[in-house]
Scaffold this active site. Sequence first.
Site, PDB file in Angstrom:
ATOM      1  N   ASP A 244       3.512   9.401  -0.698  1.00  9.37           N
ATOM      2  CA  ASP A 244       2.335   8.616  -0.329  1.00  9.37           C
ATOM      3  C   ASP A 244       2.118   7.529  -1.383  1.00  9.37           C
ATOM      4  OD1 ASP A 244       0.051   8.037   1.189  1.00  9.37           O
ATOM      5  OD2 ASP A 244      -0.489  10.150   1.345  1.00  9.37           O
TER       6      ASP A 244
ATOM      7  N   HIS B 121       0.817  -1.227   0.000  1.00  7.92           N
ATOM      8  CA  HIS B 121       0.000   0.000   0.000  1.00  7.92           C
ATOM      9  C   HIS B 121       0.842   1.264   0.000  1.00  7.92           C
ATOM     10  CE1 HIS B 121      -4.042  -1.800   0.691  1.00  7.92           C
ATOM     11  NE2 HIS B 121      -3.271  -2.835   0.997  1.00  7.92           N
TER      12      HIS B 121
HETATM   13  C1  GDG Z   1      -2.094   3.780   3.347  1.00 11.41           C
HETATM   14  C2  GDG Z   1      -1.067   4.449   2.416  1.00 11.41           C
HETATM   15  C3  GDG Z   1      -2.766   4.356   0.583  1.00 11.41           C
HETATM   16  C4  GDG Z   1      -8.379   9.899   7.943  1.00 11.41           C
HETATM   17  N1  GDG Z   1      -8.718  10.629   9.014  1.00 11.41           N
HETATM   18  C5  GDG Z   1      -9.954  10.242   9.381  1.00 11.41           C
HETATM   19  C6  GDG Z   1     -10.370   9.233   8.504  1.00 11.41           C
HETATM   20  N2  GDG Z   1      -9.383   9.034   7.631  1.00 11.41           N
HETATM   21  C7  GDG Z   1      -9.467   8.057   6.532  1.00 11.41           C
HETATM   22  C8  GDG Z   1      -9.503   8.729   5.183  1.00 11.41           C
HETATM   23  C9  GDG Z   1      -8.997   7.586   4.281  1.00 11.41           C
HETATM   24  C10 GDG Z   1      -8.032   6.834   5.197  1.00 11.41           C
HETATM   25  O1  GDG Z   1      -8.334   7.213   6.540  1.00 11.41           O
HETATM   26  C11 GDG Z   1      -6.580   7.242   4.945  1.00 11.41           C
HETATM   27  O2  GDG Z   1      -6.149   6.698   3.739  1.00 11.41           O
HETATM   28  P1  GDG Z   1      -4.914   7.337   2.945  1.00 11.41           P
HETATM   29  O3  GDG Z   1      -4.810   6.629   1.661  1.00 11.41           O
HETATM   30  O4  GDG Z   1      -5.157   8.786   2.749  1.00 11.41           O
HETATM   31  O5  GDG Z   1      -3.621   7.185   3.857  1.00 11.41           O
HETATM   32  P2  GDG Z   1      -2.950   6.029   4.805  1.00 11.41           P
HETATM   33  O6  GDG Z   1      -3.727   5.864   6.060  1.00 11.41           O
HETATM   34  O7  GDG Z   1      -1.532   6.453   4.996  1.00 11.41           O
HETATM   35  O8  GDG Z   1      -3.035   4.686   3.949  1.00 11.41           O
HETATM   36  C12 GDG Z   1      -1.790   5.257   1.346  1.00 11.41           C
HETATM   37  C13 GDG Z   1      -3.669   3.590   1.542  1.00 11.41           C
HETATM   38  O9  GDG Z   1      -2.901   2.877   2.521  1.00 11.41           O
HETATM   39  C14 GDG Z   1      -4.544   2.578   0.807  1.00 11.41           C
HETATM   40  O10 GDG Z   1      -3.785   1.748  -0.024  1.00 11.41           O
HETATM   41  O11 GDG Z   1      -3.564   5.182  -0.237  1.00 11.41           O
HETATM   42  O12 GDG Z   1      -0.843   5.810   0.443  1.00 11.41           O
HETATM   43  O13 GDG Z   1      -0.161   5.262   3.149  1.00 11.41           O
HETATM   44  O14 GDG Z   1     -10.028   6.716   3.933  1.00 11.41           O
HETATM   45  O15 GDG Z   1     -10.796   9.189   4.900  1.00 11.41           O
HETATM   46  N3  GDG Z   1     -11.559   8.620   8.576  1.00 11.41           N
HETATM   47  C15 GDG Z   1     -12.396   9.021   9.575  1.00 11.41           C
HETATM   48  N4  GDG Z   1     -12.056   9.992  10.463  1.00 11.41           N
HETATM   49  C16 GDG Z   1     -10.865  10.641  10.412  1.00 11.41           C
HETATM   50  O16 GDG Z   1     -10.592  11.535  11.234  1.00 11.41           O
HETATM   51  N5  GDG Z   1     -13.588   8.431   9.682  1.00 11.41           N
END
Ligand code: GDG
Length: 474
Positions: A366, A159
């Site tokens: 990322d 990821h």
């Molecule tokens: C890893 C990789 C890759 C965030 N704050 C809150 C909240 N979130 C949710 C977001 C999103 C998820 O968490 C975060 O996903 P990301 O992709 O932005 O980042 P990582 O956590 O670092 O994820 C990344 C991912 O895996 C998938 O393959 O894209 O590059 O690092 O869904 O909305 N959700 C809620 N409250 C929050 O305060 N409910």
Amino acid sequence: MSRLVVVSNRIAIPDNSKASAGGLAVGVLDALKTTGGLWFGWNGEISEISGEEDDELSVVEHDGITYASMPLNQNDYDLYYCQFSNAVLWPAFHYRIDLVDFQREAWEVYCQVNDLLAKRLKPLIKEDDVLWIHDYHLLPFAAALRKIGVNNRIGFFLHIPFPTPEIFNSLPTHQELLKMMCEYDLLGFQTEADRMAFVDNLKQQDLLEEIDEKTHRAYGNTFKTEVYPIGISPDSIKEMAEGPLPPKMAAMKKDLGDVQNIISCERLDYTKGLPERFLAFEALLENFPQHRGNVRYSQIAPTSRGDVLAYQDLRHQLEMEVGRINGKYGSLHSTPLFYLNQHFDRRLLMKLFRLTDVGLVTPLRDGMNLVAKEYVAAQNPEDPGVLVLSRFAGAANEMTAALIVNPYDRDEVAAALHQALNMPLEERISRYNEMMELLRKNDIAQWSKRYVEDLQAIPVRNSGHGAVAEHAAS
Ligand code: GDG
């Protein structure tokens, strides 16, 4: 069709609460519902156990899916999870070798926990199952299974980014890690750059035999590499974002009047570029004084990995910066920067995305970044906000209709924010439509379907392999 077994460090056990699942969980559940299957991993709890006893595995059925999970003991949590996964692999794979804290004992425990999880999973695996393993906590998992005689098809999806050889070689155990990864049958990456970085690492070790562009041979194993950019579920996000606002949010909207809104939301993590983003917002107010008092930037950043030192330092740094910027540009009736170190309800978050004029998503590096995709999907098609996106997020390869910026260049980010805040409706709609088309085409269901079909299409390894590996391990 073979049964699917998914393994990830943490598993989302259904608790009948109304909480909506996040990106990875949605994708995994989608794939599991299609084939019926098993999801195995750590349940997020820490206990006094050794992990060796059968009764420490909890198995529950829900909606045709079997969830098998176990706790970790304190030492395993500290060394496998906090230390090696999150203070070695996470920073190194995000190009932050300055933050890597390599300890050989943690490396050993990382491998031992992978061995333990493999041993606990083995009795649950049926002959025809295909196994899909997720993320950097489990790089050695296929090797651990092969050692105990599992010949099934095993795929891996990373990821986060995969680093180039210059970075990867700085890890003292980089060769062992590469060798272990070659025990997978299919290695999936978020972007072509990540896939190529992995292949380049093998090439640099003089290990690689190319069978075709994406089929390789190394350490006596044949395996495939492919790119699977993770998607979201745009329709479910749209459904969460639209509809009536809860009363407090409606009141907030009214209070804001003509003030324009910039929003960001991510786990509080040094890879997300939060201090740099705060400085870029300061540069917006500095370079374009017409925005002073007329724009508000809200940063939501729930704490994550609070047990890891680098995350505690970052939190203190952000708290200082917010005070400084608000002290400089705030007034008795306006606060330009809101920083909320809190977890938000997912539905509320999507509604908030829809209310705002700009989504500012500028990680320093990322794998993909789902927030960028969610921000766009949450918009009102008739009056959409603008996405300002870092070129170092995997999402920038697909979301080319966003305003793409270098997160290290605060003046460039400030100029993009200015452009976004002034963008005419017609241009906003055109950019939104272009991105939505892509989000629908490569949604989360497509992502898991493509991966699982590719994995199912790989021939099963010859049955002698497991026996040989088992013999070698004994
Ligand atoms: C890893 C990789 C890759 C965030 N704050 C809150 C909240 N979130 C949710 C977001 C999103 C998820 O968490 C975060 O996903 P990301 O992709 O932005 O980042 P990582 O956590 O670092 O994820 C990344 C991912 O895996 C998938 O393959 O894209 O590059 O690092 O869904 O909305 N959700 C809620 N409250 C929050 O305060 N409910």
